[in-house]
Design an enzyme around this catalytic site. Structure first.
Site, mmCIF file in Angstrom:
data_model
loop_
_atom_site.group_PDB
_atom_site.id
_atom_site.type_symbol
_atom_site.label_atom_id
_atom_site.label_comp_id
_atom_site.label_asym_id
_atom_site.label_seq_id
_atom_site.Cartn_x
_atom_site.Cartn_y
_atom_site.Cartn_z
ATOM 1 N N SER A 36 2.590 4.554 -7.533
ATOM 2 C CA SER A 36 2.235 3.181 -7.873
ATOM 3 C C SER A 36 3.340 2.123 -6.929
ATOM 4 O O SER A 36 4.453 2.673 -6.592
ATOM 5 C CB SER A 36 2.896 3.062 -9.208
ATOM 6 O OG SER A 36 2.921 1.799 -9.844
ATOM 7 N N SER A 37 2.767 1.069 -6.793
ATOM 8 C CA SER A 37 3.573 0.191 -5.995
ATOM 9 C C SER A 37 4.634 -0.329 -6.850
ATOM 10 O O SER A 37 5.840 -0.564 -6.325
ATOM 11 C CB SER A 37 2.710 -1.101 -6.009
ATOM 12 O OG SER A 37 1.651 -0.812 -5.015
ATOM 13 N N ARG A 38 4.652 -0.165 -8.136
ATOM 14 C CA ARG A 38 5.831 -0.512 -9.087
ATOM 15 C C ARG A 38 6.935 0.650 -8.882
ATOM 16 O O ARG A 38 8.027 0.328 -9.399
ATOM 17 C CB ARG A 38 5.381 -0.758 -10.448
ATOM 18 C CG ARG A 38 4.816 -2.092 -10.665
ATOM 19 C CD ARG A 38 4.299 -2.322 -11.890
ATOM 20 N NE ARG A 38 3.970 -3.978 -12.251
ATOM 21 C CZ ARG A 38 2.426 -4.127 -12.315
ATOM 22 N NH1 ARG A 38 1.639 -3.084 -12.189
ATOM 23 N NH2 ARG A 38 2.271 -5.573 -12.601
ATOM 24 N N ALA A 83 0.066 5.932 -0.530
ATOM 25 C CA ALA A 83 -0.878 6.880 -0.117
ATOM 26 C C ALA A 83 -1.919 6.918 -0.874
ATOM 27 O O ALA A 83 -3.171 7.409 -0.568
ATOM 28 C CB ALA A 83 -0.237 8.233 -0.007
ATOM 29 N N LYS A 88 -5.960 6.128 -11.795
ATOM 30 C CA LYS A 88 -4.752 5.939 -12.729
ATOM 31 C C LYS A 88 -4.858 4.875 -13.483
ATOM 32 O O LYS A 88 -4.129 4.929 -14.651
ATOM 33 C CB LYS A 88 -3.471 5.713 -11.533
ATOM 34 C CG LYS A 88 -2.173 5.483 -12.263
ATOM 35 C CD LYS A 88 -0.988 5.634 -11.107
ATOM 36 C CE LYS A 88 -0.908 4.074 -10.502
ATOM 37 N NZ LYS A 88 -0.425 3.110 -11.716
ATOM 38 N N GLN A 109 -8.989 0.169 -16.519
ATOM 39 C CA GLN A 109 -9.567 -0.777 -15.611
ATOM 40 C C GLN A 109 -10.745 -0.378 -14.974
ATOM 41 O O GLN A 109 -11.817 -1.111 -15.005
ATOM 42 C CB GLN A 109 -8.659 -1.007 -14.373
ATOM 43 C CG GLN A 109 -9.262 -1.880 -13.276
ATOM 44 C CD GLN A 109 -8.218 -2.005 -12.305
ATOM 45 O OE1 GLN A 109 -7.317 -3.046 -12.132
ATOM 46 N NE2 GLN A 109 -8.194 -1.233 -11.170
ATOM 47 N N LEU A 138 0.787 -1.301 -0.050
ATOM 48 C CA LEU A 138 0.115 -0.064 0.083
ATOM 49 C C LEU A 138 0.872 1.241 0.080
ATOM 50 O O LEU A 138 1.930 1.217 0.737
ATOM 51 C CB LEU A 138 -0.872 0.095 1.139
ATOM 52 C CG LEU A 138 -1.841 -1.109 1.418
ATOM 53 C CD1 LEU A 138 -2.853 -0.911 2.841
ATOM 54 C CD2 LEU A 138 -2.676 -1.470 0.166
ATOM 55 N N HIS A 175 -3.707 4.410 -2.111
ATOM 56 C CA HIS A 175 -4.456 3.157 -1.682
ATOM 57 C C HIS A 175 -5.277 3.883 -0.269
ATOM 58 O O HIS A 175 -6.290 3.598 -0.069
ATOM 59 C CB HIS A 175 -3.692 1.871 -1.264
ATOM 60 C CG HIS A 175 -2.984 0.956 -2.248
ATOM 61 N ND1 HIS A 175 -1.638 1.181 -2.564
ATOM 62 C CD2 HIS A 175 -3.644 0.515 -3.370
ATOM 63 C CE1 HIS A 175 -1.745 0.473 -3.674
ATOM 64 N NE2 HIS A 175 -2.660 0.056 -4.098
#
Length: 283
Positions: free
Chosen positions: A185-187, A35, A149, A153, A33, A37
């Site tokens: 992004s988590s990535r 910010a 983002k 989706q 997670l 999320h």
């Protein structure tokens, strides 16, 4: 916070909440997670009595050679962060719980999944719609929150909900960015410090496109030419796509006559980043 790992336990708990007249909000996540999320979770609280987050790295939305195995995970920290913003429960199943032996049923939304990420990641959205459909059946939310983002989706899930008459309200939330404009992004954790700096070209190109719109430019080819120039100037950056699309149908747009989605995807080294904005004609 309550942590639930089994489908049947989650369904029973959801039935209990609904029986008590409580409104349930779901925030689907793959964990790790940030910010963005947490903002979704805080927003979900304004729409419901109970907030449930799912933490599930969904194998069916990753293609061959993608980063399923190395996708960042930190479940303990996820629980700590979600607890701090008041999440009531985390649904965190194992893959075998969601896709037991013999599993063979999938949800396939067609036209809106064909361009953009659907073109470069075949099968990705079939995995997304299938797991979200399952989460809706398991958590039984009245409302579900998704970040803008992942704009395609969001469009795809709204199409699925409408087409299949699902009794759930799907809400989008604007992109949450770092102070310098980089979309969270988590990535992002994959990026070197140099790549992190180069990644700012995405938000820079979005701002440049809006500036062109404000100056009176309406031709898609001119706007995209400038966007691609900014991106191509990036070291170690390869464009996957930079396209202008209708924000609901995702059909290609040749001239800006109303709100228009500018969608970007690039590779920085081996890391794939996406970003977008809806361009608006000034009043």
């Amino acid at each position: 916070m309550r942590i639930i790992e089994s489908v049947s336990e989650m369904q029973q708990q959801a039935d209990m909440w609904r029986g008590e007249g409580k409104r349930i909000a779901l925030v689907p996540t793959m964990g790790y997670l940030h910010a963005g999320h947490l903002t979704l979770m805080q927003k979900a609280r304004t729409h419901a009595d109970i907030v449930v987050m799912s933490v599930f790295v969904n194998p069916t939305q990753f293609g061959p050679g993608e980063d399923f195995e190395r996708y960042p995970r930190d479940f303990e920290n996820d629980i700590r962060l979600a607890t701090e913003v008041g999440v009531d429960a985390a649904f965190s199943p194992e893959a075998a719980e969601m896709y037991p032996e013999g599993y063979q049923t999938y949800v396939d939304v067609t036209r809106v999944t064909l361009p953009l990420c659907g073109k470069s990641r075949p099968g990705h959205f079939r995995g997304v719609t299938t797991v979200v459909n399952k989460l809706f059946n398991i958590v039984k939310p009245h409302v579900a929150m998704f970040g803008e983002k992942d704009f395609q989706q969001l469009v795809t899930i709204r199409r699925m909900v409408k087409d299949l008459n699902m009794d759930v309200e799907v809400l989008g939330h604007p992109i949450v960015r770092e102070s310098d404009g980089l979309a969270l992004s988590s990535r992002n954790v994959y990026l070197t410090s140099e790549q992190r700096q180069e990644a700012l070209r995405l938000s820079q190109s979005l701002r440049e496109a809006q500036t062109l719109i404000q100056s009176g430019e309406r031709r898609s080819d001119i706007i995209l030419k400038r966007v691609r120039e900014i991106l191509k100037a990036g070291k170690d950056m390869r464009i996957d796509y930079a396209e202008l699309r209708h924000p609901e149908t995702l059909e290609e747009v040749s001239r800006i006559d109303g709100p228009t989605l500018l969608a970007l995807a690039v590779f920085l080294g081996t890391t794939r980043l996406i970003d977008n904005c809806v361009l608006n004609i000034p009043q």
